[in-house]
Write a protein that holds these residues in place. Structure first.
Motif, mmCIF file in Angstrom:
data_model
loop_
_atom_site.group_PDB
_atom_site.id
_atom_site.type_symbol
_atom_site.label_atom_id
_atom_site.label_comp_id
_atom_site.label_asym_id
_atom_site.label_seq_id
_atom_site.Cartn_x
_atom_site.Cartn_y
_atom_site.Cartn_z
ATOM 1 N N LEU A 75 0.845 -1.194 0.000
ATOM 2 C CA LEU A 75 0.000 0.000 0.000
ATOM 3 C C LEU A 75 0.880 1.244 0.000
ATOM 4 O O LEU A 75 1.966 1.251 0.599
ATOM 5 C CB LEU A 75 -0.907 0.035 1.232
ATOM 6 N N PRO A 76 0.432 2.301 -0.663
ATOM 7 C CA PRO A 76 1.227 3.540 -0.660
ATOM 8 C C PRO A 76 0.940 4.397 0.564
ATOM 9 O O PRO A 76 -0.143 4.354 1.129
ATOM 10 C CB PRO A 76 0.749 4.248 -1.930
ATOM 11 N N ILE A 77 1.953 5.152 0.953
ATOM 12 C CA ILE A 77 1.747 6.288 1.844
ATOM 13 C C ILE A 77 1.574 7.486 0.923
ATOM 14 O O ILE A 77 2.455 7.807 0.123
ATOM 15 C CB ILE A 77 2.954 6.487 2.774
ATOM 16 N N SER A 78 0.423 8.138 1.006
ATOM 17 C CA SER A 78 0.107 9.259 0.114
ATOM 18 C C SER A 78 -0.299 10.453 0.965
ATOM 19 O O SER A 78 -1.356 10.439 1.583
ATOM 20 C CB SER A 78 -1.046 8.880 -0.828
ATOM 21 N N CYS A 79 0.546 11.463 0.999
ATOM 22 C CA CYS A 79 0.304 12.596 1.882
ATOM 23 C C CYS A 79 -0.349 13.755 1.153
ATOM 24 O O CYS A 79 -0.239 13.893 -0.065
ATOM 25 C CB CYS A 79 1.607 13.051 2.530
ATOM 26 N N VAL A 80 -1.021 14.605 1.918
ATOM 27 C CA VAL A 80 -1.734 15.736 1.335
ATOM 28 C C VAL A 80 -0.770 16.714 0.660
ATOM 29 O O VAL A 80 -1.173 17.481 -0.206
ATOM 30 C CB VAL A 80 -2.572 16.477 2.401
ATOM 31 N N GLU A 81 0.495 16.695 1.041
ATOM 32 C CA GLU A 81 1.477 17.569 0.396
ATOM 33 C C GLU A 81 1.851 17.104 -1.002
ATOM 34 O O GLU A 81 2.607 17.772 -1.695
ATOM 35 C CB GLU A 81 2.757 17.652 1.248
ATOM 36 N N GLY A 82 1.332 15.963 -1.416
ATOM 37 C CA GLY A 82 1.535 15.514 -2.790
ATOM 38 C C GLY A 82 2.497 14.368 -2.962
ATOM 39 O O GLY A 82 2.480 13.689 -3.984
ATOM 40 N N TRP A 83 3.361 14.119 -1.979
ATOM 41 C CA TRP A 83 4.322 13.034 -2.167
ATOM 42 C C TRP A 83 3.685 11.705 -1.790
ATOM 43 O O TRP A 83 2.762 11.620 -0.991
ATOM 44 C CB TRP A 83 5.592 13.275 -1.351
ATOM 45 N N SER A 84 4.190 10.650 -2.376
ATOM 46 C CA SER A 84 3.671 9.309 -2.101
ATOM 47 C C SER A 84 4.743 8.284 -2.427
ATOM 48 O O SER A 84 5.648 8.539 -3.222
ATOM 49 C CB SER A 84 2.402 9.034 -2.927
ATOM 50 N N GLN A 85 4.618 7.125 -1.789
ATOM 51 C CA GLN A 85 5.533 6.021 -2.076
ATOM 52 C C GLN A 85 4.887 4.702 -1.694
ATOM 53 O O GLN A 85 4.273 4.585 -0.631
ATOM 54 C CB GLN A 85 6.855 6.187 -1.320
ATOM 55 N N MET A 86 5.044 3.735 -2.569
ATOM 56 C CA MET A 86 4.551 2.393 -2.295
ATOM 57 C C MET A 86 5.483 1.703 -1.301
ATOM 58 O O MET A 86 6.698 1.892 -1.329
ATOM 59 C CB MET A 86 4.480 1.588 -3.599
ATOM 60 N N ALA A 87 4.890 0.919 -0.393
ATOM 61 C CA ALA A 87 5.675 0.200 0.608
ATOM 62 C C ALA A 87 4.980 -1.118 0.938
ATOM 63 O O ALA A 87 3.788 -1.299 0.650
ATOM 64 C CB ALA A 87 5.859 1.044 1.870
ATOM 65 N N THR A 88 5.730 -2.032 1.548
ATOM 66 C CA THR A 88 5.197 -3.338 1.941
ATOM 67 C C THR A 88 4.990 -3.351 3.449
ATOM 68 O O THR A 88 5.928 -3.111 4.216
ATOM 69 C CB THR A 88 6.161 -4.462 1.534
ATOM 70 N N TRP A 89 3.752 -3.618 3.868
ATOM 71 C CA TRP A 89 3.375 -3.583 5.274
ATOM 72 C C TRP A 89 2.930 -4.964 5.732
ATOM 73 O O TRP A 89 2.287 -5.694 4.979
ATOM 74 C CB TRP A 89 2.235 -2.596 5.498
#
Length: 481
Positions: free
Chosen positions: A380-394
């Motif tokens: 699932l990605p971490i997607s922040c309101v500031e526009g940056w995002s990155q996919m990660a394994t949780w």
């Protein structure tokens, strides 16, 4: 007659800034692009706002899992693209600032008021939005509330402006409708106009009495836009200037020209209208193309050099954006650290336990208890309101499993509380669409490693399609509501 000096001043200023790139057709073209960018920002901004502050009846999709990553990436990228577009639009309509009379009737008042409100609100909106991506706050008011309110001001004033200018928009909507004059003045008005200061003076006019040229970097830029010669343009030897006059509505300077360099000089002078018209058309065409190329380059630069924080395929071009993929603890960026949240002691307390409450029934789970439950791994990605995002394994415990252990169904809604001592997101709400999704986890591991404290150790929430600020870190309690 007492107003003639003011009228003369306005007409001279209007004539001074006239250029082939300042015409209704280019204003309409840039207006279409700018309106599209603002509408994209408005729609995606509303989605982000209501994700964070939903109305009671609202439910949101959890699939695709990167939906918020996409919408917020578009929101930030379109907002950044507004900078060159709005400045380009203001450039094309700048002579209208000096129209005389300044306001004529109710329609004129609506036009002036709507454009002033639109421009002012837009500039504030995109500037504070850009600074928010850097988490740099220079103002005393709340960003989220102000950003939300201004979006309605912008869309409302834009709607009024479009309504007032609809005849012009319709006339110049298609390319085939032509460009029209960059400046149309009546014969009476032209009599009041003195020798102008123009952005880029054609070479044959540079020696004319009273003509001055803009200097500095701005002057050089405008000379490139307005005066770059075509490679296939005929080379014309210009005779000494004897007069400068205006041509009907186009109001473009004409020059007395001699014959082409490679041909013998004619015994009789060539009609200046016949000699200058092709050159004028070539110049105007080059001016427009150069101007549009400049705007396109500006939009392309700000988009390509910042969108890499949102879209993985552009990550190598990420030069200006504040977040880079793969940078941070466990190769994932962090917005709010454990130190900033003041949880460096409570998060590592060996007596920590997650409290899960359903009505009068409550159960506590230590980190060891959570690790002993069946574990699930999701991307699932971490997607922040500031526009940056990155996919990660949780990896962690499915939220539905915890709900079942306290007798709550998958249609439950939750209140999530963090160990944070303060902050607008210390307590958040989670709707049943997320609670019941099998990809929603109480995460204990990130990218195959124990969750770093800056990523929410000892446990955090991770759910599909949620803004990063709602992916609560340093969980303290879950309460079914």
């Amino acid at each position: 007659m007492q107003h003639q000096p003011v009228r003369r001043l306005l007409l001279n200023m209007q004539r001074a800034v006239a250029a082939p790139t300042r015409n209704p057709r280019l204003a309409v073209v840039l207006g279409r692009l700018l309106a599209t960018a603002f509408l994209l920002c408005f729609a995606t901004g509303l989605y982000s706002h209501f994700l964070q502050q939903p109305l009671p009846w609202m439910r949101f999709p959890t699939q695709p899992t990167n939906l918020y990553q996409l919408t917020q990436g578009i929101h930030i990228t379109a907002g950044i693209a507004c900078f060159p577009l709005i400045f380009g639009k203001l450039y094309t309509v700048f002579p209208n600032l000096f129209q005389t009379p300044p306001v004529s009737g109710l329609k004129g008042l609506l036009e002036r008021a709507s454009i002033a409100l639109f421009v002012g609100a837009s500039l504030v909106e995109i500037v504070i939005g850009l600074l928010n991506t850097y988490q740099f706050y220079l103002w005393p008011f709340g960003f989220r509330e102000t950003h939300f309110a201004l979006s309605f001001v912008i869309i409302g004033s834009l709607a009024i402006h479009i309504g007032v200018k609809l005849p012009i928009i319709a006339r110049y909507w298609r390319k085939g409708d032509g460009y029209g004059p960059e400046l149309a003045q009546t014969a009476d008005e032209r009599e009041l106009v003195d020798a102008p200061l123009i952005d880029a003076v054609p070479t044959p006019l540079q020696g004319a009495p009273g003509v001055r040229q803009a200097a500095g970097l701005t002057g050089r830029l405008f000379r490139w836009i307005d005066s770059t010669p075509s490679l296939d343009e005929p080379r014309v030897a210009v005779a000494p200037i004897t007069s400068v006059r205006a041509e009907n509505e186009l109001d473009e300077p004409r020059i007395a020209a001699a014959s082409i360099v490679s041909a013998p000089v004619a015994a009789e002078p060539i009609d200046p209208d016949m000699a200058a018209a092709p050159r004028t058309r070539v110049r105007s065409s080059l001016s427009r193309r150069g101007f549009l190329a400049t705007i396109a380059a500006g939009v392309g630069a700000v988009v390509l050099l910042t969108a890499g924080q949102s879209f993985a395929f552009l990550a190598p071009l990420n030069v200006f954006a504040p977040r880079e993929k793969g940078i941070g603890p466990q190769a994932v960026p962090v917005n709010r650290t454990a130190m900033a949240a003041q949880v460096t002691d409570t998060a590592i307390d060996p007596n920590w336990a997650l409290s899960v409450t359903h009505g009068t029934f409550s159960q506590r789970f230590s980190r060891a208890d959570l690790l002993a439950l069946p574990q699930t791994t999701v991307d699932l990605p971490i997607s922040c309101v500031e526009g940056w995002s990155q996919m990660a394994t949780w990896s962690g415990v499915r939220l539905t499993s915890l709900m079942a252990l306290v007798g709550a169904g998958s249609t439950a809604a939750l209140t999530l509380t963090s160990l944070e001592k303060e902050g607008g997101y210390r307590v958040t709400q989670m709707g049943p669409e997320y609670v019941g999704d099998p990809n929603t986890l109480v995460a204990l591991m990130l990218n195959g490693e124990t969750l770093d404290i800056d990523h929410g150790y000892p446990a955090r929430m991770i759910a599909p399609g949620r803004p990063g600020v709602l992916q609560t870190k340093w969980l303290s309690s879950l309460e079914v509501v």
